[in-house]
Design a protein around this motif. Structure first.
Motif, PDB file in Angstrom:
ATOM      1  N   GLU A   1       0.758  -1.275   0.031  1.00 38.91           N
ATOM      2  CA  GLU A   1      -0.064  -0.153   0.033  1.00 38.91           C
ATOM      3  C   GLU A   1       0.866   1.251   0.070  1.00 38.91           C
ATOM      4  O   GLU A   1       1.971   1.438   0.466  1.00 38.91           O
ATOM      5  N   PRO A   2       0.517   2.291  -0.634  1.00 34.59           N
ATOM      6  CA  PRO A   2       1.383   3.597  -0.599  1.00 34.59           C
ATOM      7  C   PRO A   2       1.360   4.255   0.848  1.00 34.59           C
ATOM      8  O   PRO A   2       0.336   3.926   1.741  1.00 34.59           O
ATOM      9  N   ALA A   3       2.348   4.897   0.920  1.00 38.71           N
ATOM     10  CA  ALA A   3       2.736   5.565   2.211  1.00 38.71           C
ATOM     11  C   ALA A   3       1.644   6.522   2.655  1.00 38.71           C
ATOM     12  O   ALA A   3       1.222   6.626   3.709  1.00 38.71           O
ATOM     13  N   SER A   4       0.844   7.162   1.910  1.00 39.02           N
ATOM     14  CA  SER A   4      -0.351   8.053   2.131  1.00 39.02           C
ATOM     15  C   SER A   4      -1.410   7.134   2.809  1.00 39.02           C
ATOM     16  O   SER A   4      -2.004   7.655   3.563  1.00 39.02           O
ATOM     17  N   ILE A   5      -1.508   5.860   2.376  1.00 42.16           N
ATOM     18  CA  ILE A   5      -2.484   5.118   3.016  1.00 42.16           C
ATOM     19  C   ILE A   5      -2.168   4.595   4.185  1.00 42.16           C
ATOM     20  O   ILE A   5      -2.815   4.656   5.239  1.00 42.16           O
ATOM     21  N   HIS A   6      -0.793   4.404   4.686  1.00 38.99           N
ATOM     22  CA  HIS A   6      -0.259   4.108   5.746  1.00 38.99           C
ATOM     23  C   HIS A   6      -0.448   5.290   6.946  1.00 38.99           C
ATOM     24  O   HIS A   6      -0.998   5.196   7.955  1.00 38.99           O
ATOM     25  N   GLU A   7      -0.132   6.546   6.180  1.00 38.66           N
ATOM     26  CA  GLU A   7      -0.203   7.494   7.038  1.00 38.66           C
ATOM     27  C   GLU A   7      -1.761   7.895   7.414  1.00 38.66           C
ATOM     28  O   GLU A   7      -2.184   8.229   8.598  1.00 38.66           O
ATOM     29  N   LEU A   8      -2.794   7.465   6.610  1.00 40.05           N
ATOM     30  CA  LEU A   8      -4.335   7.522   6.733  1.00 40.05           C
ATOM     31  C   LEU A   8      -4.599   6.696   7.753  1.00 40.05           C
ATOM     32  O   LEU A   8      -5.551   7.080   8.766  1.00 40.05           O
ATOM     33  N   TYR A   9      -4.199   5.363   7.931  1.00 41.40           N
ATOM     34  CA  TYR A   9      -4.811   4.640   8.926  1.00 41.40           C
ATOM     35  C   TYR A   9      -3.789   4.570  10.217  1.00 41.40           C
ATOM     36  O   TYR A   9      -4.409   4.062  11.159  1.00 41.40           O
ATOM     37  N   GLY A  10      -2.616   4.813   9.804  1.00 41.10           N
ATOM     38  CA  GLY A  10      -1.761   4.533  11.136  1.00 41.10           C
ATOM     39  C   GLY A  10      -1.192   3.366  11.123  1.00 41.10           C
ATOM     40  O   GLY A  10      -0.912   2.641  12.185  1.00 41.10           O
ATOM     41  N   THR A  11      -1.195   2.733   9.924  1.00 42.52           N
ATOM     42  CA  THR A  11      -0.695   1.143   9.934  1.00 42.52           C
ATOM     43  C   THR A  11       0.681   1.163   9.978  1.00 42.52           C
ATOM     44  O   THR A  11       1.714   1.715   9.274  1.00 42.52           O
ATOM     45  N   GLU A  12       1.218  -0.157  10.386  1.00 40.51           N
ATOM     46  CA  GLU A  12       2.663  -0.495  10.413  1.00 40.51           C
ATOM     47  C   GLU A  12       2.554  -1.908   9.788  1.00 40.51           C
ATOM     48  O   GLU A  12       2.180  -2.729  10.665  1.00 40.51           O
ATOM     49  N   PRO A  13       2.786  -2.224   8.659  1.00 47.03           N
ATOM     50  CA  PRO A  13       3.061  -3.564   7.958  1.00 47.03           C
ATOM     51  C   PRO A  13       3.738  -4.529   8.793  1.00 47.03           C
ATOM     52  O   PRO A  13       4.803  -4.185   9.329  1.00 47.03           O
ATOM     53  N   GLY A  14       3.191  -5.641   9.197  1.00 40.24           N
ATOM     54  CA  GLY A  14       4.035  -6.868   9.768  1.00 40.24           C
ATOM     55  C   GLY A  14       3.342  -6.663  11.406  1.00 40.24           C
ATOM     56  O   GLY A  14       3.958  -7.653  12.208  1.00 40.24           O
ATOM     57  N   LYS A  15       2.939  -5.631  11.999  1.00 45.59           N
ATOM     58  CA  LYS A  15       2.579  -5.523  13.343  1.00 45.59           C
ATOM     59  C   LYS A  15       1.028  -5.547  13.501  1.00 45.59           C
ATOM     60  O   LYS A  15       0.126  -5.214  12.773  1.00 45.59           O
ATOM     61  N   ALA A  16       0.848  -6.598  14.405  1.00 45.69           N
ATOM     62  CA  ALA A  16      -0.764  -6.919  14.675  1.00 45.69           C
ATOM     63  C   ALA A  16      -1.386  -5.824  15.484  1.00 45.69           C
ATOM     64  O   ALA A  16      -0.927  -5.501  16.427  1.00 45.69           O
ATOM     65  N   SER A  17      -2.434  -5.270  14.815  1.00 47.10           N
ATOM     66  CA  SER A  17      -2.944  -4.076  15.422  1.00 47.10           C
ATOM     67  C   SER A  17      -4.468  -3.746  14.790  1.00 47.10           C
ATOM     68  O   SER A  17      -4.700  -4.392  13.667  1.00 47.10           O
ATOM     69  N   PHE A  18      -5.162  -3.179  15.353  1.00 46.63           N
ATOM     70  CA  PHE A  18      -6.374  -2.757  14.875  1.00 46.63           C
ATOM     71  C   PHE A  18      -6.383  -1.898  13.503  1.00 46.63           C
ATOM     72  O   PHE A  18      -7.157  -2.032  12.757  1.00 46.63           O
ATOM     73  N   ALA A  19      -5.268  -1.062  13.712  1.00 46.22           N
ATOM     74  CA  ALA A  19      -5.283  -0.259  12.458  1.00 46.22           C
ATOM     75  C   ALA A  19      -4.868  -1.094  11.343  1.00 46.22           C
ATOM     76  O   ALA A  19      -5.642  -0.853  10.157  1.00 46.22           O
ATOM     77  N   ASN A  20      -3.929  -2.245  11.323  1.00 46.62           N
ATOM     78  CA  ASN A  20      -3.769  -3.082  10.102  1.00 46.62           C
ATOM     79  C   ASN A  20      -4.853  -3.841   9.976  1.00 46.62           C
ATOM     80  O   ASN A  20      -5.174  -4.301   8.847  1.00 46.62           O
ATOM     81  N   ASN A  21      -5.758  -4.077  10.858  1.00 46.07           N
ATOM     82  CA  ASN A  21      -6.789  -4.888  10.470  1.00 46.07           C
ATOM     83  C   ASN A  21      -8.101  -4.097   9.900  1.00 46.07           C
ATOM     84  O   ASN A  21      -8.593  -4.482   8.891  1.00 46.07           O
TER      85      ASN A  21
ATOM     86  N   HIS B   1      -6.808   5.597  26.053  1.00 47.14           N
ATOM     87  CA  HIS B   1      -5.849   4.610  25.334  1.00 47.14           C
ATOM     88  C   HIS B   1      -6.414   3.912  24.142  1.00 47.14           C
ATOM     89  O   HIS B   1      -6.151   3.936  22.993  1.00 47.14           O
ATOM     90  N   LEU B   2      -7.993   3.539  24.461  1.00 48.54           N
ATOM     91  CA  LEU B   2      -8.636   2.653  23.578  1.00 48.54           C
ATOM     92  C   LEU B   2      -8.805   3.273  22.446  1.00 48.54           C
ATOM     93  O   LEU B   2      -8.712   3.074  21.173  1.00 48.54           O
ATOM     94  N   CYS B   3      -9.214   4.639  22.789  1.00 47.59           N
ATOM     95  CA  CYS B   3      -9.767   5.468  21.531  1.00 47.59           C
ATOM     96  C   CYS B   3      -8.485   6.015  20.685  1.00 47.59           C
ATOM     97  O   CYS B   3      -8.474   6.118  19.451  1.00 47.59           O
ATOM     98  N   ARG B   4      -7.427   6.093  21.623  1.00 48.76           N
ATOM     99  CA  ARG B   4      -6.087   6.316  20.405  1.00 48.76           C
ATOM    100  C   ARG B   4      -5.935   5.199  19.454  1.00 48.76           C
ATOM    101  O   ARG B   4      -5.224   5.348  18.378  1.00 48.76           O
ATOM    102  N   GLU B   5      -6.060   3.987  20.061  1.00 50.63           N
ATOM    103  CA  GLU B   5      -5.827   2.845  19.084  1.00 50.63           C
ATOM    104  C   GLU B   5      -6.821   2.602  18.086  1.00 50.63           C
ATOM    105  O   GLU B   5      -6.446   2.154  16.784  1.00 50.63           O
ATOM    106  N   THR B   6      -7.946   3.036  18.241  1.00 53.09           N
ATOM    107  CA  THR B   6      -9.212   2.813  16.935  1.00 53.09           C
ATOM    108  C   THR B   6      -9.567   4.186  16.519  1.00 53.09           C
ATOM    109  O   THR B   6      -9.885   3.919  15.440  1.00 53.09           O
ATOM    110  N   ASP B   7      -9.342   5.316  16.915  1.00 52.45           N
ATOM    111  CA  ASP B   7     -10.182   6.501  16.310  1.00 52.45           C
ATOM    112  C   ASP B   7      -9.314   6.983  14.871  1.00 52.45           C
ATOM    113  O   ASP B   7     -10.341   7.095  14.047  1.00 52.45           O
ATOM    114  N   ARG B   8      -8.176   6.760  14.927  1.00 54.88           N
ATOM    115  CA  ARG B   8      -7.558   7.143  13.792  1.00 54.88           C
ATOM    116  C   ARG B   8      -7.651   6.047  12.568  1.00 54.88           C
ATOM    117  O   ARG B   8      -8.227   6.372  11.483  1.00 54.88           O
TER     118      ARG B   8
END
Length: 484
Positions: A294-314, A353-360
């Motif tokens: 995925e392009p960098a702009s999409i990772h910035e949008l979601y706050g994703t980190e490929p390879g890391k288990a997270s709600f953002a990645n999901n 803390h939970l809102c920071r994990e999920t809001d973005r």
């Protein structure tokens, strides 16, 4: 005398007799799953299992992404501001509200607890959203906020099972399974129902929340992982290449087909389908789950980190799944149980803390779906299994602020898929204790979701043990205010 019975009769159990006597259209569709690719010349065919009578409405949504906040987020602190609660903070709750009430943990006479967080109006709709959700507030006009949800369950496991299956006891098919059964799949190389997990641990209701119950098990949710091996037990064992695996599956399924003709057990057909799908997923899933492309702009949008288990990645994976035709994607993020019994389990520390994990990530998902033209026919649902009390739990005299389980009133929101954007539906009393306008039960929510998908909830049925079952049982009414 038993030994003289034909093998086909010996192999049929009482349960399978009832299933086979009414397998009908569902059985025909299940038997044809393997042939979809052949019939379509390599392309997946949308192939449903529901009768034409069940598809009684023009569908506004084709697919669902359900963001399940397991543990029950606090509506009082996120979506339902209460100035009166602030005015009477710390006072005893009126006796008439709690007389005879049974709580999960509160003892004695509890004291009212105002939200420590500020609310503001957002968008042209003026939706009231907490400062804990600044990103979601940017898309307030895309949301259909329901403040008048209520349920019959006040403990996590039965409430989660009820929210997902329409019944508080395990054994019924889940919402995603009903949709897989009713609408079929749009991609024969992927499951019709995918489950993604993140947070502290698995949901209290366990795998029953996405089980297929008495429906053929081909319709149960398949767990994908956002790191490591995406789907367990799909990859080839060491020393086994793709050709050997394919020939092995072909041989096993030949034996299964012979056994199916002899025994007549519909689950054998499910087993055949599972082997075939697992083999196809060896090719489709690695590309699907590789978020690094995925392009960098999409990772910035979601706050994703490929390879890391997270709600953002999901959330990003959910978009990629629905893009490829998966009918129902359900994300579970566990940890919203803010009782305040100790530090880090309260609404002051844990809830932000939970809102920071999920809001973005949620904002990213809605924005991404919209910019790709997918939000119009993708129904997004957010919520937990019940709400939180407007009183402080104060378990064992705890000084940390927290709220007990509250089934009488809670908030959920929907977006896209034919819902009315920019509206807030329902109202609770001045303290947020009871629903006083437009009450919506779990069965009503399910009925409304099915209608958005073009299905009459009263006609999507499956005969099991001599009676017709449906997701909404004998309850449920559609909520017109939710639909555009």
């Amino acid at each position: 005398m038993t030994g003289s019975k034909p093998p086909s009769l010996r192999g049929i159990t009482r349960r399978h007799f009832f299933e086979q006597s009414a397998f009908g259209i569902g059985g025909l569709a299940l038997a044809s799953l393997i042939d979809d690719v052949v019939l379509a010349g390599g392309q997946a065919q949308p192939r449903g299992n529901a009768s034409d009578a069940a598809r009684a409405f023009a569908p506004k949504a084709k697919r669902v992404i359900y963001l399940f906040m397991a543990g029950a987020p606090s509506q009082i602190d996120l979506f339902d501001p209460k100035p009166t609660l602030t005015k009477h903070d710390g006072q005893d709750i009126p006796d008439e509200l709690v007389k005879g009430e049974r709580f999960a943990f509160i003892k004695g006479k509890p004291k009212l607890l105002a939200s420590p967080f500020q609310f503001k109006s957002h968008g042209q709709s003026g939706a009231q959203i907490s400062e804990l959700l600044p990103n979601l507030a940017k898309v307030a006009d895309d949301l259909t906020i329901i403040r008048s949800m209520r349920t019959t369950q006040f403990n996590h496991a039965p409430a989660q099972i009820f929210m997902n299956t329409g019944h508080q006891v395990i054994g019924r098919p889940s919402l995603g399974s009903w949709l897989s059964y009713g609408l079929g799949t749009e991609n024969s190389d992927l499951p019709g129902f995918v489950v993604l997990l993140s947070g502290e641990n698995n949901p209290d209701g366990g795998k029953s929340c996405w089980g297929s119950g008495f429906l053929p098990t081909v319709h149960q949710g398949v767990e994908f992982r956002s790191s490591g091996e995406p789907v367990l037990f799909v990859s080839n064992p060491e020393g086994v290449d793709s050709d050997v695996r394919h020939r092995s599956i072909a041989a096993i399924n030949d034996l299964n087909r012979i056994n199916s003709l002899d025994v007549g057990d519909p689950e054998i057909k499910t087993r055949i389908s599972a082997y075939e799908l697992a083999y196809r997923m060896q090719t489709s899933v690695p590309e699907l789950t590789d978020l690094s492309k995925e392009p960098a702009s999409i990772h910035e949008l979601y706050g994703t980190e490929p390879g890391k288990a997270s709600f953002a990645n999901n959330c990003l994976l959910a978009r990629r799944l629905v893009e490829r035709g998966v009918r129902f994607v359900q994300l579970y993020h566990r940890g919203w149980d803010t009782h305040g019994a100790s530090f880090g389990e309260d609404i002051v520390e844990k809830l932000p803390h939970l809102c920071r994990e999920t809001d973005r990530p949620v904002y990213g998902l809605l924005t991404d779906l919209k910019q790709r033209g997918l939000l119009d026919d993708t129904l997004v649902v957010w919520g937990g299994e019940f709400g939180r009390t407007p009183m402080n739990e104060a378990r064992n005299g705890s000084k940390f602020l927290g709220r007990d389980h509250h089934p009488r009133a809670f908030t959920m929101w929907l977006a896209g898929g034919g819902t009315r954007p920019g509206v807030t539906i329902g109202r609770t009393d001045d303290l947020g204790y009871n629903v006083v306008e437009d009450p919506i039960d779990v069965h009503d929510l399910h009925a409304t979701m099915l209608q958005l998908l073009g299905i009459d909830h009263e006609k999507l049925t499956y005969r099991f043990q001599g009676r017709d079952f449906r997701l909404t049982d004998v309850h449920g009414k559609t909520v017109a205010k939710v639909m555009a």
